[in-house]
Design a protein around this motif. Structure first.
Motif, PDB file in Angstrom:
ATOM      1  N   LYS A  41      -3.023  -0.422  15.791  1.00  0.00           N
ATOM      2  CA  LYS A  41      -1.723  -0.351  15.115  1.00  0.00           C
ATOM      3  C   LYS A  41      -1.044  -1.719  15.137  1.00  0.00           C
ATOM      4  N   PHE A  45      -3.307  -1.753  11.152  1.00  0.00           N
ATOM      5  CA  PHE A  45      -3.978  -0.621  10.531  1.00  0.00           C
ATOM      6  C   PHE A  45      -3.112   0.621  10.636  1.00  0.00           C
ATOM      7  N   THR A  46      -3.194   1.477   9.624  1.00  0.00           N
ATOM      8  CA  THR A  46      -2.441   2.725   9.613  1.00  0.00           C
ATOM      9  C   THR A  46      -3.308   3.835  10.175  1.00  0.00           C
ATOM     10  N   GLU A  47      -2.719   4.617  11.086  1.00  0.00           N
ATOM     11  CA  GLU A  47      -3.474   5.693  11.724  1.00  0.00           C
ATOM     12  C   GLU A  47      -3.876   6.745  10.684  1.00  0.00           C
ATOM     13  N   THR A  49      -6.491   6.336   8.609  1.00  0.00           N
ATOM     14  CA  THR A  49      -7.247   5.729   7.508  1.00  0.00           C
ATOM     15  C   THR A  49      -8.646   5.375   7.979  1.00  0.00           C
ATOM     16  N   PHE A  52      -8.626   2.216  10.095  1.00  0.00           N
ATOM     17  CA  PHE A  52      -8.182   2.478  11.469  1.00  0.00           C
ATOM     18  C   PHE A  52      -9.344   3.032  12.296  1.00  0.00           C
TER      19      PHE A  52
END
Length: 98
Positions: A41, A45-47, A49, A52
């Motif tokens: 994070k 990165f977006t959780e 995806t 991620f």
């Protein structure tokens, strides 16, 4: 005889102290996973995806490779109790004239 009993008692205590319960192991794994998620994070990165998940997988692989390397290093490091060993700074020839 007393020395043998004392040694066996110390060995038993050391062996039991080295054991890790399943709960402790699960807690350590969960802590590592949380740390990895926080790091991914932090990178951006977006959780949830694909990126991620790839980040989490790479961090897990890095940790496994580090543990493997550390295990190899420990296996290659000779015990300090056995005296000269291959790669020691000097050539050791045992005295055959005893």
């Amino acid at each position: 005889m007393r020395i043998v009993r004392t040694f066996l008692a110390i060995a038993a205590v050391a062996t039991l102290a080295a054991c890790v319960s399943p709960q402790e192991q699960a807690a350590q794994t969960a802590a590592e996973r949380q740390a990895d998620a926080a790091e991914c994070k932090e990178i951006g990165f977006t959780e949830g995806t694909e990126a991620f998940a790839d980040c989490m997988l790479r961090l897990k692989e890095i940790r496994a490779e580090k543990e493997h390397t550390e295990a190899l290093r420990r296996a290659r490091t000779p015990s300090p109790w056995w005296g000269p060993y291959p790669g020691y700074p000097y050539r050791y020839y045992p005295p055959y004239y005893w």
